[in-house]
Design a protein around this motif. Structure first.
Motif, PDB file in Angstrom:
ATOM      1  N   GLU A 112      20.133 -19.797 -39.141  1.00 26.26           N
ATOM      2  CA  GLU A 112      19.407 -20.270 -37.957  1.00 26.26           C
ATOM      3  C   GLU A 112      17.881 -20.269 -38.143  1.00 26.26           C
ATOM      4  O   GLU A 112      17.173 -20.989 -37.461  1.00 26.26           O
ATOM      5  CB  GLU A 112      19.798 -19.482 -36.702  1.00 26.26           C
ATOM      6  N   GLN A 113      17.373 -19.493 -39.107  1.00 24.82           N
ATOM      7  CA  GLN A 113      15.938 -19.498 -39.406  1.00 24.82           C
ATOM      8  C   GLN A 113      15.591 -20.464 -40.544  1.00 24.82           C
ATOM      9  O   GLN A 113      14.439 -20.552 -40.953  1.00 24.82           O
ATOM     10  CB  GLN A 113      15.445 -18.090 -39.781  1.00 24.82           C
ATOM     11  N   GLY A 114      16.585 -21.146 -41.080  1.00 28.19           N
ATOM     12  CA  GLY A 114      16.353 -22.070 -42.183  1.00 28.19           C
ATOM     13  C   GLY A 114      16.389 -21.425 -43.554  1.00 28.19           C
ATOM     14  O   GLY A 114      16.040 -22.051 -44.554  1.00 28.19           O
ATOM     15  N   ASN A 115      16.828 -20.170 -43.613  1.00 24.88           N
ATOM     16  CA  ASN A 115      16.932 -19.467 -44.892  1.00 24.88           C
ATOM     17  C   ASN A 115      18.215 -19.860 -45.608  1.00 24.88           C
ATOM     18  O   ASN A 115      19.280 -19.898 -44.992  1.00 24.88           O
ATOM     19  CB  ASN A 115      16.920 -17.946 -44.669  1.00 24.88           C
ATOM     20  N   PRO A 116      18.131 -20.134 -46.917  1.00 26.68           N
ATOM     21  CA  PRO A 116      19.334 -20.511 -47.656  1.00 26.68           C
ATOM     22  C   PRO A 116      20.244 -19.318 -47.910  1.00 26.68           C
ATOM     23  O   PRO A 116      19.785 -18.174 -48.020  1.00 26.68           O
ATOM     24  CB  PRO A 116      18.788 -21.073 -48.969  1.00 26.68           C
ATOM     25  N   GLY A 117      21.531 -19.600 -47.986  1.00 25.62           N
ATOM     26  CA  GLY A 117      22.520 -18.578 -48.298  1.00 25.62           C
ATOM     27  C   GLY A 117      23.725 -19.221 -48.942  1.00 25.62           C
ATOM     28  O   GLY A 117      23.847 -20.449 -48.996  1.00 25.62           O
ATOM     29  N   VAL A 118      24.607 -18.378 -49.449  1.00 27.21           N
ATOM     30  CA  VAL A 118      25.840 -18.875 -50.045  1.00 27.21           C
ATOM     31  C   VAL A 118      26.983 -17.930 -49.675  1.00 27.21           C
ATOM     32  O   VAL A 118      26.823 -16.711 -49.689  1.00 27.21           O
ATOM     33  CB  VAL A 118      25.719 -19.025 -51.583  1.00 27.21           C
ATOM     34  N   LEU A 119      28.088 -18.501 -49.279  1.00 33.41           N
ATOM     35  CA  LEU A 119      29.306 -17.761 -48.981  1.00 33.41           C
ATOM     36  C   LEU A 119      30.279 -18.041 -50.112  1.00 33.41           C
ATOM     37  O   LEU A 119      30.617 -19.205 -50.360  1.00 33.41           O
ATOM     38  CB  LEU A 119      29.902 -18.232 -47.652  1.00 33.41           C
ATOM     39  N   LYS A 120      30.690 -16.980 -50.809  1.00 33.79           N
ATOM     40  CA  LYS A 120      31.671 -17.136 -51.882  1.00 33.79           C
ATOM     41  C   LYS A 120      32.942 -16.406 -51.466  1.00 33.79           C
ATOM     42  O   LYS A 120      32.887 -15.237 -51.070  1.00 33.79           O
ATOM     43  CB  LYS A 120      31.145 -16.561 -53.199  1.00 33.79           C
ATOM     44  N   GLU A 121      34.053 -17.105 -51.568  1.00 27.13           N
ATOM     45  CA  GLU A 121      35.319 -16.542 -51.101  1.00 27.13           C
ATOM     46  C   GLU A 121      36.465 -17.071 -51.934  1.00 27.13           C
ATOM     47  O   GLU A 121      36.426 -18.201 -52.421  1.00 27.13           O
ATOM     48  CB  GLU A 121      35.531 -16.928 -49.630  1.00 27.13           C
ATOM     49  N   GLU A 122      37.486 -16.237 -52.084  1.00 24.11           N
ATOM     50  CA  GLU A 122      38.772 -16.710 -52.576  1.00 24.11           C
ATOM     51  C   GLU A 122      39.694 -16.721 -51.364  1.00 24.11           C
ATOM     52  O   GLU A 122      39.968 -15.673 -50.776  1.00 24.11           O
ATOM     53  CB  GLU A 122      39.353 -15.822 -53.673  1.00 24.11           C
ATOM     54  N   SER A 123      40.102 -17.907 -50.973  1.00 24.41           N
ATOM     55  CA  SER A 123      40.950 -18.078 -49.793  1.00 24.41           C
ATOM     56  C   SER A 123      42.406 -18.195 -50.198  1.00 24.41           C
ATOM     57  O   SER A 123      42.726 -18.847 -51.197  1.00 24.41           O
ATOM     58  CB  SER A 123      40.551 -19.340 -49.026  1.00 24.41           C
ATOM     59  N   MET A 124      43.271 -17.583 -49.410  1.00 19.50           N
ATOM     60  CA  MET A 124      44.706 -17.715 -49.628  1.00 19.50           C
ATOM     61  C   MET A 124      45.273 -18.655 -48.568  1.00 19.50           C
ATOM     62  O   MET A 124      44.948 -18.539 -47.384  1.00 19.50           O
ATOM     63  CB  MET A 124      45.420 -16.376 -49.537  1.00 19.50           C
ATOM     64  N   PHE A 125      46.119 -19.565 -49.027  1.00 22.24           N
ATOM     65  CA  PHE A 125      46.771 -20.532 -48.157  1.00 22.24           C
ATOM     66  C   PHE A 125      48.272 -20.387 -48.307  1.00 22.24           C
ATOM     67  O   PHE A 125      48.768 -20.018 -49.370  1.00 22.24           O
ATOM     68  CB  PHE A 125      46.350 -21.956 -48.537  1.00 22.24           C
ATOM     69  N   VAL A 126      48.990 -20.670 -47.237  1.00 26.96           N
ATOM     70  CA  VAL A 126      50.445 -20.671 -47.271  1.00 26.96           C
ATOM     71  C   VAL A 126      50.942 -22.019 -46.750  1.00 26.96           C
ATOM     72  O   VAL A 126      50.288 -22.652 -45.927  1.00 26.96           O
ATOM     73  CB  VAL A 126      51.053 -19.509 -46.442  1.00 26.96           C
ATOM     74  N   ARG A 127      52.086 -22.439 -47.275  1.00 22.55           N
ATOM     75  CA  ARG A 127      52.677 -23.699 -46.823  1.00 22.55           C
ATOM     76  C   ARG A 127      53.929 -23.375 -46.030  1.00 22.55           C
ATOM     77  O   ARG A 127      54.853 -22.749 -46.537  1.00 22.55           O
ATOM     78  CB  ARG A 127      53.009 -24.612 -48.003  1.00 22.55           C
ATOM     79  N   GLU A 128      53.919 -23.781 -44.782  1.00 25.55           N
ATOM     80  CA  GLU A 128      55.071 -23.561 -43.892  1.00 25.55           C
ATOM     81  C   GLU A 128      55.435 -24.876 -43.225  1.00 25.55           C
ATOM     82  O   GLU A 128      54.540 -25.593 -42.742  1.00 25.55           O
ATOM     83  CB  GLU A 128      54.748 -22.507 -42.830  1.00 25.55           C
ATOM     84  N   ALA A 129      56.704 -25.180 -43.205  1.00 24.34           N
ATOM     85  CA  ALA A 129      57.212 -26.414 -42.593  1.00 24.34           C
ATOM     86  C   ALA A 129      56.460 -27.636 -43.125  1.00 24.34           C
ATOM     87  O   ALA A 129      56.144 -28.557 -42.385  1.00 24.34           O
ATOM     88  CB  ALA A 129      57.129 -26.333 -41.062  1.00 24.34           C
TER      89      ALA A 129
END
Length: 141
Positions: A112-129
């Motif tokens: 919100e102040q214009g400062n740069p950032g980075v979000l690093k994540e390993e996301s888990m997904f599941v497949r249903e139906a």
């Protein structure tokens, strides 16, 4: 399910998709977000969910979040984060016939102040139906 709200930052059909695919929005994430077709892989769902954060589409995010781990509600209306770029770092499984998949990514933003950032994540997904859903994520370095 939550009610769809007016969205901001929606690209025009011919503009590049925010997910970084270099495809037109209408040929990339729009069909997933609009409900025309489901994401066929965990990576496709990850990219469309990034795009949904970019345009602040709470409805799509909520409906592609596994019921066992999603919050009771989302409130992106007050969120001033400006998403800048998505980089997919790695994928494990998550294909059409898999039941689970993992996508590692880096999402670059301005706060919100214009400062740069980075979000690093390993996301888990599941497949249903036959549908991929975001389940959970772990922050990575």
């Amino acid at each position: 399910m939550i009610k769809a709200q007016p969205l901001s930052n929606i690209p025009k059909s011919s503009e590049p998709c925010p997910c970084g695919s270099n495809k037109a929005y209408s040929l990339c994430c729009a069909p997933y977000i609009n409900g025309t077709k489901p994401a066929t892989t965990a990576k496709a769902l990850m990219k469309s969910r990034y795009t949904a954060y970019f345009i602040k589409d709470e409805h799509y995010l909520f409906n592609t979040w596994h019921p066992s781990s999603r919050p009771a509600r989302l409130d992106l209306a007050k969120d001033q984060t400006q998403w800048q770029q998505l980089k997919i770092l790695n994928t494990k499984r998550g294909k059409v016939t898999d039941k689970k998949g993992w996508v590692s990514f880096a999402a670059f933003y301005l706060d919100e102040q214009g400062n740069p950032g980075v979000l690093k994540e390993e996301s888990m997904f599941v497949r249903e139906a036959g549908c991929w859903l975001y389940h959970s994520g772990t922050f990575i370095d």
